[in-house]
Design a protein around this motif. Sequence first.
Motif, short mmCIF file in Angstrom:
data_model
loop_
_atom_site.label_atom_id
_atom_site.label_comp_id
_atom_site.label_asym_id
_atom_site.label_seq_id
_atom_site.Cartn_x
_atom_site.Cartn_y
_atom_site.Cartn_z
N GLY A 1 -4.04 4.30 -1.24
CA GLY A 1 -3.86 2.92 -0.81
C GLY A 1 -4.15 1.93 -1.91
O GLY A 1 -4.98 2.19 -2.78
N SER B 1 -2.00 -8.60 9.07
CA SER B 1 -2.90 -8.81 7.96
C SER B 1 -4.03 -9.69 8.45
O SER B 1 -3.78 -10.83 8.85
N TYR C 1 -5.01 -2.21 -2.10
CA TYR C 1 -5.35 -3.33 -1.25
C TYR C 1 -5.73 -4.52 -2.12
O TYR C 1 -5.79 -4.39 -3.34
N GLU C 2 -6.02 -5.64 -1.51
CA GLU C 2 -6.33 -6.85 -2.28
C GLU C 2 -7.53 -6.67 -3.20
O GLU C 2 -7.51 -7.12 -4.34
N ALA D 1 0.84 -1.19 0.00
CA ALA D 1 0.00 0.00 0.00
C ALA D 1 0.88 1.24 0.00
O ALA D 1 2.00 1.22 0.48
#
Length: 154
Positions: free
Chosen positions: A50, A13, A52-53, A1
């Motif tokens: 950011g 996480s 992110y997944e 990120a």
Amino acid sequence: AFRKPGSVKLTGSPFDTAEVVLSPQMKKWETSTAAAAAKRPDGVASQPIGRYETHTTTLSSRTKTGAAEQHRDWDDIFVVVSGEASLVSGGHLVDPQTVAPGELRGSGVAGGTTVHLTAGSTVHISPLVPHQLLLEPGAVFSYYVVKVKDSVSR
């Protein structure tokens, strides 16, 4: 990120605390992206916040009407920070061109619905919905963008 120096350092996480960007930092980014957009031929500049997944967050500023877009794999969520623009969505792209897998750009949107956006407006654009932000000459439009990876294979 993406992390700016001095921002909250997160571990674990999933994250074990909230990721927070405070108002003074967002104001600095709004000012810097607006200034950068004014210097660019396409009139747009962004500050990644950011990655992110399943989603990304960005602060974007525009000083010109943007290209029309259509995304196969992403929902777009906008929160208008400052300025005014008109959003055209629906209908179909004019002169569509593939710019990346699942990403189309066009010169406009035909047959769409137009809505006027101001600070505080929120927008959700589903995958495959053509859309375009239209700005009046001299306008500056800043907005927080969340791009969410669509879970449906299209």
